[in-house]
Write an enzyme that holds these catalytic residues in place. Structure first.
Site, PDB file in Angstrom:
ATOM      1  N   GLY A   1      12.674   8.319  14.880  1.00 39.39           N
ATOM      2  CA  GLY A   1      14.321   8.390  15.284  1.00 39.39           C
ATOM      3  C   GLY A   1      15.015   9.416  14.626  1.00 39.39           C
ATOM      4  O   GLY A   1      14.409  10.084  13.605  1.00 39.39           O
TER       5      GLY A   1
ATOM      6  N   GLU B   1       0.398   5.574   2.376  1.00 44.38           N
ATOM      7  CA  GLU B   1       1.656   6.172   1.951  1.00 44.38           C
ATOM      8  C   GLU B   1       1.492   7.889   2.161  1.00 44.38           C
ATOM      9  O   GLU B   1       2.312   8.682   2.604  1.00 44.38           O
ATOM     10  CB  GLU B   1       2.395   5.789   0.783  1.00 44.38           C
ATOM     11  CG  GLU B   1       3.756   6.501   0.968  1.00 44.38           C
ATOM     12  CD  GLU B   1       4.684   5.735  -0.311  1.00 44.38           C
ATOM     13  OE1 GLU B   1       5.680   6.238  -0.420  1.00 44.38           O
ATOM     14  OE2 GLU B   1       4.332   4.554  -0.682  1.00 44.38           O
TER      15      GLU B   1
ATOM     16  N   HIS C   1      -5.349  -6.259   4.113  1.00 44.37           N
ATOM     17  CA  HIS C   1      -6.558  -5.686   3.698  1.00 44.37           C
ATOM     18  C   HIS C   1      -7.656  -6.599   4.309  1.00 44.37           C
ATOM     19  O   HIS C   1      -7.464  -7.715   4.019  1.00 44.37           O
ATOM     20  CB  HIS C   1      -6.492  -5.629   2.120  1.00 44.37           C
ATOM     21  CG  HIS C   1      -5.690  -4.887   1.400  1.00 44.37           C
ATOM     22  ND1 HIS C   1      -5.447  -3.571   1.381  1.00 44.37           N
ATOM     23  CD2 HIS C   1      -4.542  -5.311   0.686  1.00 44.37           C
ATOM     24  CE1 HIS C   1      -4.314  -3.260   0.940  1.00 44.37           C
ATOM     25  NE2 HIS C   1      -3.683  -4.211   0.584  1.00 44.37           N
ATOM     26  N   VAL C   2      -8.394  -6.136   5.170  1.00 51.72           N
ATOM     27  CA  VAL C   2      -9.348  -6.852   5.936  1.00 51.72           C
ATOM     28  C   VAL C   2     -10.655  -6.840   5.702  1.00 51.72           C
ATOM     29  O   VAL C   2     -11.426  -7.754   6.095  1.00 51.72           O
ATOM     30  CB  VAL C   2      -9.106  -6.857   7.460  1.00 51.72           C
ATOM     31  CG1 VAL C   2      -7.614  -7.072   7.967  1.00 51.72           C
ATOM     32  CG2 VAL C   2      -9.202  -5.315   8.049  1.00 51.72           C
ATOM     33  N   ARG C   3     -11.120  -6.138   4.953  1.00 55.53           N
ATOM     34  CA  ARG C   3     -12.619  -5.911   4.711  1.00 55.53           C
ATOM     35  C   ARG C   3     -12.755  -5.002   3.291  1.00 55.53           C
ATOM     36  O   ARG C   3     -12.272  -4.010   3.119  1.00 55.53           O
ATOM     37  CB  ARG C   3     -13.224  -4.961   5.783  1.00 55.53           C
ATOM     38  CG  ARG C   3     -14.797  -4.756   5.492  1.00 55.53           C
ATOM     39  CD  ARG C   3     -15.287  -3.759   6.660  1.00 55.53           C
ATOM     40  NE  ARG C   3     -15.074  -4.343   7.955  1.00 55.53           N
ATOM     41  CZ  ARG C   3     -15.575  -5.520   8.589  1.00 55.53           C
ATOM     42  NH1 ARG C   3     -16.714  -5.887   7.777  1.00 55.53           N
ATOM     43  NH2 ARG C   3     -15.370  -5.985   9.639  1.00 55.53           N
TER      44      ARG C   3
ATOM     45  N   GLY D   1       9.485   7.784   1.870  1.00 54.51           N
ATOM     46  CA  GLY D   1       9.025   6.320   1.985  1.00 54.51           C
ATOM     47  C   GLY D   1      10.182   5.347   1.734  1.00 54.51           C
ATOM     48  O   GLY D   1      10.933   5.509   0.893  1.00 54.51           O
TER      49      GLY D   1
END
Length: 165
Positions: free
Chosen positions: A132, A86, A113-115, A106
């Site tokens: 846009g 963010e 989360h892959v690792r 925001g």
């Protein structure tokens, strides 16, 4: 931190002026030292997030993986990854807008989360998917010191006129 050139983006308040070769407002890349100084007294500074590099269509920041960014089991906390995403996404979005007329805030963020990471640094690289008139969507890839994917995040940003802020 190079990669494929991004697709053309829609026109609107965040569109660069004609002939500008980058996404940044009036073709001026963000000043990394100024971004780091501005973040010192905030969550960015507390977690050790520093802006590290910028290109024509991307912005990157680093964050240490240490006690302040760990979960209790000694791995990078997923929430810390989201803070990094963010942070770099918001600052990227803000710098594509006319600062006299618009701000970016925001709206929604997600992350896969892959690792796991136990130590070292992670780097978040943000690129816009679309910019846009009222909304921007950014993708943030977070990688470890060996350039392995740690987290992929999608961040939706509202573009708000200053007078409504």
């Amino acid at each position: 931190m190079s990669g494929p050139v991004s697709e053309p983006v829609s026109a609107g308040p965040s569109a660069p002026p004609p002939g500008t070769p980058s996404i940044w407002w009036q073709g001026v890349q963000p000043d990394l030292a100024a971004l780091n100084l501005r973040g010192e007294g905030s969550l960015q500074g507390f977690l050790g997030i520093t802006f590290a590099a910028v290109g024509d269509d991307w912005l990157a920041a680093r964050m240490p993986v240490h006690a302040r960014t760990h979960q209790p089991w000694g791995r990078l906390h997923g929430g810390a990854s989201i803070v990094l995403a963010e942070t770099v996404g918001t600052i990227g979005a803000i710098h594509t807008l006319d600062p006299a007329q618009f701000i970016a805030v925001g709206m929604e963020i997600n992350g896969n989360h892959v690792r796991p990471v136990r130590s070292g640094w992670v780097t978040g690289t943000a690129r816009p998917e679309t910019r846009g008139r009222t909304t921007q969507i950014w993708s943030i890839r977070i990688t470890d010191d060996e350039d392995r994917l740690v987290c992929i995040s999608r961040f939706t940003v509202a573009v708000i006129p200053i007078e409504r802020n």
